[in-house]
Scaffold this motif. Structure first.
Motif, PDB file in Angstrom:
ATOM      1  N   ALA A 109       1.189   9.475  10.986  1.00  0.00           N
ATOM      2  CA  ALA A 109       0.461   8.299  10.522  1.00  0.00           C
ATOM      3  C   ALA A 109      -0.783   7.974  11.339  1.00  0.00           C
ATOM      4  O   ALA A 109      -1.554   7.099  10.952  1.00  0.00           O
ATOM      5  N   GLN A 127      -4.525   4.128  11.754  1.00  0.00           N
ATOM      6  CA  GLN A 127      -3.203   4.301  11.142  1.00  0.00           C
ATOM      7  C   GLN A 127      -3.393   4.414   9.640  1.00  0.00           C
ATOM      8  O   GLN A 127      -4.058   3.569   9.034  1.00  0.00           O
ATOM      9  N   PHE A 129      -1.798   4.101   6.134  1.00  0.00           N
ATOM     10  CA  PHE A 129      -0.623   3.509   5.483  1.00  0.00           C
ATOM     11  C   PHE A 129      -0.001   4.452   4.464  1.00  0.00           C
ATOM     12  O   PHE A 129       1.176   4.324   4.129  1.00  0.00           O
ATOM     13  N   GLY A 134       2.500   3.925   7.258  1.00  0.00           N
ATOM     14  CA  GLY A 134       1.906   3.775   8.591  1.00  0.00           C
ATOM     15  C   GLY A 134       2.929   3.482   9.665  1.00  0.00           C
ATOM     16  O   GLY A 134       2.592   2.949  10.730  1.00  0.00           O
ATOM     17  N   SER A 135       4.191   3.820   9.406  1.00  0.00           N
ATOM     18  CA  SER A 135       5.267   3.477  10.336  1.00  0.00           C
ATOM     19  C   SER A 135       5.120   4.204  11.667  1.00  0.00           C
ATOM     20  O   SER A 135       4.587   5.308  11.753  1.00  0.00           O
ATOM     21  N   LEU A 136       5.610   3.549  12.711  1.00  0.00           N
ATOM     22  CA  LEU A 136       5.474   4.059  14.077  1.00  0.00           C
ATOM     23  C   LEU A 136       6.739   4.795  14.500  1.00  0.00           C
ATOM     24  O   LEU A 136       7.806   4.201  14.642  1.00  0.00           O
ATOM     25  N   ALA A 140       3.687   9.281  16.184  1.00  0.00           N
ATOM     26  CA  ALA A 140       2.608   8.291  16.178  1.00  0.00           C
ATOM     27  C   ALA A 140       2.461   7.640  17.547  1.00  0.00           C
ATOM     28  O   ALA A 140       1.345   7.377  18.006  1.00  0.00           O
ATOM     29  N   ALA A 162      -5.498  -0.865  12.605  1.00  0.00           N
ATOM     30  CA  ALA A 162      -4.054  -0.946  12.394  1.00  0.00           C
ATOM     31  C   ALA A 162      -3.725  -1.140  10.921  1.00  0.00           C
ATOM     32  O   ALA A 162      -4.359  -1.932  10.228  1.00  0.00           O
ATOM     33  N   SER A 164       0.228  -0.886   9.079  1.00  0.00           N
ATOM     34  CA  SER A 164       1.591  -0.401   9.272  1.00  0.00           C
ATOM     35  C   SER A 164       2.624  -1.371   8.726  1.00  0.00           C
ATOM     36  O   SER A 164       2.391  -2.580   8.656  1.00  0.00           O
ATOM     37  N   ARG A 168       9.539   3.043  12.465  1.00  0.00           N
ATOM     38  CA  ARG A 168      10.091   3.979  11.491  1.00  0.00           C
ATOM     39  C   ARG A 168      11.610   4.016  11.624  1.00  0.00           C
ATOM     40  O   ARG A 168      12.155   4.494  12.626  1.00  0.00           O
ATOM     41  N   THR A 204      -0.718  -5.152   8.054  1.00  0.00           N
ATOM     42  CA  THR A 204      -0.311  -4.878   9.431  1.00  0.00           C
ATOM     43  C   THR A 204       0.872  -5.786   9.724  1.00  0.00           C
ATOM     44  O   THR A 204       0.711  -6.997   9.878  1.00  0.00           O
ATOM     45  N   VAL A 208       4.564  -3.339  15.031  1.00  0.00           N
ATOM     46  CA  VAL A 208       3.182  -2.999  15.390  1.00  0.00           C
ATOM     47  C   VAL A 208       2.393  -4.276  15.662  1.00  0.00           C
ATOM     48  O   VAL A 208       1.622  -4.364  16.623  1.00  0.00           O
TER      49      VAL A 208
END
Length: 307
Positions: A109, A127, A129, A134-136, A140, A162, A164, A168, A204, A208
């Motif tokens: 992402a 990031q 999406f 856009g998950s962390l 990432a 940003a 997200s 995740r 966002t 995040v």
């Protein structure tokens, strides 16, 4: 076999000189329903001219619009173990990753690059999406930390775009661990006296927002962006009250002191460049820093890192 569709219609079209129209030739404004020609929209950085609605854009498109002349050099993301928990829900996590990579042409992402804006050398992290919201996750997180360290070592400001949905879930606690790790990356950048500017785009949310996305020296939001920890529906169900109009939108948050300014994508590059010149104390008529930290020459468009 439908002979009218498969034979008669193509024959008539070829006789009359008709051509099939691309599916994405026109794009509908989600707010007003207005149809906008795709090429006109792209030339306007995917901002609807009439309503000002900001469409979602890919990480590469954002870098192209942001850097001088669309020139930048991609930073290679560190390699990490995929699917460390061997996670599976309705679908295997490795298959979800494969689909996301195929859809976006990204490894994860996060996409980071170095280049210049208004002559100022910078590192930019975006990031996307479209890559699993856009998950962390671990990949990432490592990419973020690598971008912070690159900016620190090369004495360049860092701008983060940003977007997200949060951590995740397929990586569990390993995903949540990236939040404090990325926070350390922010601290190290600030200890070096380098600016860190965050641009909050739509949406966002999640962890995040509760970490590195709200630790910038300046927080800028795109118009109409959804910004918050939990979603509005979750909050309404929890407190059992109706939320105010525009709650968690960029304009509402600016009125309540959560973001510093709301800036159109069309003015974003100019605004960020002016902020950097103030933070770096660059003389008014000088559009570049010292020659020794200017970015390396790159060809037009995206380039890969040197060996």
């Amino acid at each position: 076999m439908n002979w009218i569709t498969n034979f008669v219609r193509p024959k008539i079209n070829s006789m009359l000189g008709r051509r099939e129209m691309p599916d994405n030739l026109w794009i509908k404004d989600p707010e007003t329903g207005e149809m906008v020609f795709h090429k006109d929209l792209e030339e306007n950085q995917f901002v609807i001219p009439a309503s000002g609605y900001h469409m979602k854009i890919s990480a590469r498109e954002r870098l192209k619009f942001f850097f001088d002349g669309g020139k930048y050099e991609v930073l290679e993301n560190p390699k990490v173990v995929q699917d460390p928990l061997k996670f599976r829900d309705e679908k295997r996590y490795v298959d979800r990753l494969k689909d996301a990579k195929s859809k976006t042409s990204l490894e994860d992402a996060i996409l980071s690059a170095q280049g210049a804006i208004d002559g100022l050398p910078v590192v930019v992290t975006v990031q996307d999406f479209a890559f699993m919201g856009g998950s962390l996750g671990m990949a990432a997180g490592e990419a973020l930390i690598h971008a912070f360290e690159t900016a620190r070592q090369r004495k360049r400001p860092l701008i983060l775009f940003a977007a997200s949905g949060g951590a995740r879930m397929q990586e569990g606690i390993l995903s949540l661990m990236q939040l404090p790790r990325s926070t350390v990356g922010v601290d190290r950048l600030k200890e070096a006296g380098l600016p860190y500017i965050v641009v909050l785009t739509n949406p966002t949310t999640g962890g995040v927002t509760a970490s590195y996305a709200m630790l910038g020296d300046v927080h800028i939001a795109e118009p109409g962006a959804l910004i918050g920890f939990a979603g509005p529906r979750v909050i309404e169900q929890t407190i059992r009250e109706k939320l105010p109009d525009g709650f968690q939108r960029a304009e509402y948050l600016m009125e309540h002191g959560m973001v510093d300014m709301v800036v159109s994508r069309l003015e974003m590059k100019k605004t960020v460049a002016n902020l950097l010149k103030l933070l770096l104390k660059v003389p008014e008529k000088t559009n570049a820093l010292q020659p020794e930290i200017l970015p390396p020459a790159v060809t037009s468009g995206e380039t890969r890192p040197r060996a």
